[in-house]
Design a protein around this motif. Structure first.
Motif, PDB file in Angstrom:
ATOM      1  N   GLY A 270      -8.811   2.415   0.834  1.00  0.00           N
ATOM      2  CA  GLY A 270      -9.208   1.208   0.126  1.00  0.00           C
ATOM      3  C   GLY A 270      -9.003  -0.010   0.994  1.00  0.00           C
ATOM      4  O   GLY A 270      -8.985   0.074   2.224  1.00  0.00           O
ATOM      5  N   ASP A 271      -8.860  -1.145   0.351  1.00  0.00           N
ATOM      6  CA  ASP A 271      -8.621  -2.392   1.060  1.00  0.00           C
ATOM      7  C   ASP A 271      -7.819  -3.283   0.128  1.00  0.00           C
ATOM      8  O   ASP A 271      -8.013  -3.236  -1.093  1.00  0.00           O
ATOM      9  CB  ASP A 271      -9.961  -3.044   1.438  1.00  0.00           C
ATOM     10  CG  ASP A 271      -9.806  -4.071   2.545  1.00  0.00           C
ATOM     11  OD1 ASP A 271      -8.809  -3.987   3.306  1.00  0.00           O
ATOM     12  OD2 ASP A 271     -10.660  -4.963   2.648  1.00  0.00           O
ATOM     13  N   THR A 272      -6.894  -4.060   0.688  1.00  0.00           N
ATOM     14  CA  THR A 272      -6.031  -4.897  -0.133  1.00  0.00           C
ATOM     15  C   THR A 272      -6.019  -6.304   0.453  1.00  0.00           C
ATOM     16  O   THR A 272      -5.759  -6.480   1.638  1.00  0.00           O
ATOM     17  CB  THR A 272      -4.593  -4.332  -0.152  1.00  0.00           C
ATOM     18  OG1 THR A 272      -4.648  -2.960  -0.543  1.00  0.00           O
ATOM     19  CG2 THR A 272      -3.719  -5.091  -1.128  1.00  0.00           C
TER      20      THR A 272
ATOM     21  N   VAL B 119      -5.143   8.275   2.617  1.00  0.00           N
ATOM     22  CA  VAL B 119      -4.737   6.907   2.970  1.00  0.00           C
ATOM     23  C   VAL B 119      -4.000   6.880   4.313  1.00  0.00           C
ATOM     24  O   VAL B 119      -3.167   7.748   4.576  1.00  0.00           O
ATOM     25  CB  VAL B 119      -3.800   6.348   1.873  1.00  0.00           C
ATOM     26  CG1 VAL B 119      -3.152   5.040   2.310  1.00  0.00           C
ATOM     27  CG2 VAL B 119      -4.566   6.164   0.567  1.00  0.00           C
TER      28      VAL B 119
ATOM     29  N   ILE C 218       0.846  -1.206   0.000  1.00  0.00           N
ATOM     30  CA  ILE C 218       0.000   0.000   0.000  1.00  0.00           C
ATOM     31  C   ILE C 218       0.877   1.251   0.000  1.00  0.00           C
ATOM     32  O   ILE C 218       0.665   2.178  -0.782  1.00  0.00           O
ATOM     33  CB  ILE C 218      -0.948  -0.007   1.228  1.00  0.00           C
ATOM     34  CG1 ILE C 218      -1.921  -1.170   1.125  1.00  0.00           C
ATOM     35  CG2 ILE C 218      -1.697   1.329   1.326  1.00  0.00           C
ATOM     36  CD1 ILE C 218      -2.659  -1.474   2.426  1.00  0.00           C
TER      37      ILE C 218
ATOM     38  N   ASP D  79      -8.216   5.006   9.770  1.00  0.00           N
ATOM     39  CA  ASP D  79      -9.349   4.082   9.681  1.00  0.00           C
ATOM     40  C   ASP D  79     -10.369   4.541   8.639  1.00  0.00           C
ATOM     41  O   ASP D  79     -11.041   3.720   8.018  1.00  0.00           O
ATOM     42  CB  ASP D  79     -10.014   3.929  11.045  1.00  0.00           C
ATOM     43  CG  ASP D  79      -9.045   3.290  12.038  1.00  0.00           C
ATOM     44  OD1 ASP D  79      -8.474   2.240  11.693  1.00  0.00           O
ATOM     45  OD2 ASP D  79      -8.831   3.854  13.107  1.00  0.00           O
TER      46      ASP D  79
ATOM     47  N   LEU E 222     -10.090   2.360  -3.469  1.00  0.00           N
ATOM     48  CA  LEU E 222      -9.715   1.206  -4.288  1.00  0.00           C
ATOM     49  C   LEU E 222      -9.680  -0.056  -3.431  1.00  0.00           C
ATOM     50  O   LEU E 222      -8.872  -0.158  -2.506  1.00  0.00           O
ATOM     51  CB  LEU E 222      -8.318   1.448  -4.882  1.00  0.00           C
ATOM     52  CG  LEU E 222      -7.637   0.255  -5.550  1.00  0.00           C
ATOM     53  CD1 LEU E 222      -8.388  -0.163  -6.813  1.00  0.00           C
ATOM     54  CD2 LEU E 222      -6.182   0.594  -5.885  1.00  0.00           C
TER      55      LEU E 222
HETATM   56  P1  ADP Z   1      -8.446  -1.374   8.189  1.00  0.00           P
HETATM   57  O1  ADP Z   1      -7.814  -2.529   8.865  1.00  0.00           O
HETATM   58  O2  ADP Z   1      -8.833  -0.252   9.093  1.00  0.00           O
HETATM   59  O3  ADP Z   1      -9.472  -1.748   7.180  1.00  0.00           O
HETATM   60  P2  ADP Z   1      -6.296  -1.514   6.342  1.00  0.00           P
HETATM   61  O4  ADP Z   1      -5.214  -2.106   7.153  1.00  0.00           O
HETATM   62  O5  ADP Z   1      -7.092  -2.372   5.436  1.00  0.00           O
HETATM   63  O6  ADP Z   1      -7.249  -0.691   7.325  1.00  0.00           O
HETATM   64  O7  ADP Z   1      -5.694  -0.321   5.454  1.00  0.00           O
HETATM   65  C1  ADP Z   1      -4.766   0.599   6.017  1.00  0.00           C
HETATM   66  C2  ADP Z   1      -4.918   1.925   5.302  1.00  0.00           C
HETATM   67  O8  ADP Z   1      -4.545   1.757   3.950  1.00  0.00           O
HETATM   68  C3  ADP Z   1      -6.333   2.478   5.329  1.00  0.00           C
HETATM   69  O9  ADP Z   1      -6.255   3.884   5.404  1.00  0.00           O
HETATM   70  C4  ADP Z   1      -6.875   2.057   3.971  1.00  0.00           C
HETATM   71  O10 ADP Z   1      -7.869   2.956   3.517  1.00  0.00           O
HETATM   72  C5  ADP Z   1      -5.633   2.108   3.104  1.00  0.00           C
HETATM   73  N1  ADP Z   1      -5.654   1.167   1.975  1.00  0.00           N
HETATM   74  C6  ADP Z   1      -5.713  -0.176   2.009  1.00  0.00           C
HETATM   75  N2  ADP Z   1      -5.669  -0.706   0.766  1.00  0.00           N
HETATM   76  C7  ADP Z   1      -5.582   0.341  -0.094  1.00  0.00           C
HETATM   77  C8  ADP Z   1      -5.497   0.460  -1.500  1.00  0.00           C
HETATM   78  N3  ADP Z   1      -5.512  -0.598  -2.331  1.00  0.00           N
HETATM   79  N4  ADP Z   1      -5.417   1.701  -2.011  1.00  0.00           N
HETATM   80  C9  ADP Z   1      -5.435   2.775  -1.207  1.00  0.00           C
HETATM   81  N5  ADP Z   1      -5.476   2.735   0.115  1.00  0.00           N
HETATM   82  C10 ADP Z   1      -5.558   1.534   0.678  1.00  0.00           C
END
Ligand code: ADP
Ligand code: MG
Length: 320
Positions: A120-122, A26, A8, A29, A87
């Motif tokens: 987003g979330d990955t 980004v 990320i 939370d 995303l």
């Molecule tokens: P949470 O556990 O709160 O869902 P994550 O660990 O999934 O948070 O994500 C950490 C941060 O990175 C968050 O701010 C999230 O919005 C961002 N993020 C995660 N995946 C992506 C992505 N593919 N593109 C942009 N931002 C991302």
């Protein structure tokens, strides 16, 4: 091997100057947005799934462009100004060259439209790209599907049919000489979201929809919401540059039913014709007046002499 958070940070968390809309991007939370006072927030999500919307070996840079473009097209069809996007990404592996290409295509379009990725979330999984866009529009000026009126002109932006023609060549169902395939592929892989035109049509168009699944199917949604029918003039339909080189009688089905055009189909009263043409000129977008709206239901297609033409409607439906 990249960790989720390295991935990320490396590809999706870019340092960016404050833009007056994104208070926090980004990394937390939630992202925090500052919508312009008095405007409504327009929100839309579109997902691209491997094997369904693109081939497994698709060029990642083109996918990055298209994933954002198809979402921006929905904001355009509402007359909304793009603000930001999120995303959600499922990836089979953290492939550095794939991610670099994808990010390049994604951010080239984001920068051109002046919007930021705010979160987003990955996750690991079969390749799946899901974007949510947010935009702003004055409440009374949103271009809804239910605003059309009988007697309105029917318009479409740009050209139709080339994306479907390119897809058929890639599927081995059609053939095109290389120079025409290059033109058609550009329309399939690089749709241009008509955001500037959508915004310029605020206060001019009564209703709008973007053409993603084929003109007839998408116009049908607008007509159902507005409880109207339409007449389309076959000779006014704008063929894409590659399609225009095909035999005349083979063109019409691509323009009526070909998907992936991402043009705007909109209606406006005849007294606004000059205003529509000015909106098009000021945003360097071509528009064609292709018919008019009628009381009653259904779509009629007529030739230059006003004679009704037979046609079939086979709009794309994932579960059809
Ligand atoms: P949470 O556990 O709160 O869902 P994550 O660990 O999934 O948070 O994500 C950490 C941060 O990175 C968050 O701010 C999230 O919005 C961002 N993020 C995660 N995946 C992506 C992505 N593919 N593109 C942009 N931002 C991302
Ligand atoms: Mg998360």
């Amino acid at each position: 091997m990249l960790s989720e958070f390295e991935l990320i940070a490396r590809y999706f968390d870019r340092p960016q100057a404050p833009d007056g809309v994104v208070k926090l991007g980004v990394g937390d939370d939630c992202a925090l947005l500052l919508p312009p006072p008095g405007q409504t927030l327009a929100v839309s999500t579109d997902m691209l799934v491997e094997g369904r919307h693109f081939f497994a070996d698709a060029d990642p840079e083109k996918l990055g462009h298209k994933a954002l473009a198809v979402n921006l097209s929905d904001l355009a069809a509402m007359g909304a100004k793009p603000m930001a996007f999120t995303l959600a990404l499922a990836l089979p592996s953290a492939d550095a060259s794939w991610l670099a290409g994808f990010a390049q295509g994604l951010f080239a379009l984001a920068d051109a439209e002046g919007i930021r990725l705010i979160g987003g979330d990955t996750t690991r999984g079969p390749l799946n790209l899901c974007i949510t866009v947010m935009g702003s529009v004055p409440e009374d000026e949103a271009l809804r599907r239910d605003g059309a009126r009988a007697g309105d002109d029917l318009w479409v932006s740009g050209t139709l049919g080339d994306a479907r023609l390119a897809l058929e060549v890639l599927q081995g169902k059609s053939m095109l000489p290389d120079h025409l395939m290059a033109l058609a592929e550009e329309r399939l892989h690089r749709p241009i979201p008509r955001c500037a035109l959508g915004m310029a049509l605020r206060g001019i168009a009564h209703a709008a929809i973007d053409v993603s699944d084929g003109l007839l199917g998408d116009l049908g949604h607008l007509l159902a919401r507005s409880q109207l029918g339409a007449e389309i003039h076959a000779t006014s339909l704008p063929a894409g540059p590659a399609l225009a080189q095909q035999p005349a009688d083979s063109r019409i089905d691509y323009m009526l039913n070909g998907g992936d055009d991402y043009e705007l189909c909109f209606t406006s009263p005849p007294e606004q014709r000059d205003a529509v043409l000015s909106a098009a000129a000021s945003t360097s977008t071509s528009v064609s007046r292709i018919g008019s709206l009628k009381t009653g239901a259904g779509i009629q297609i007529v030739d230059a002499a006003g004679k009704s033409l037979p046609f079939t409607s086979h709009s794309f439906d994932h579960f059809g």
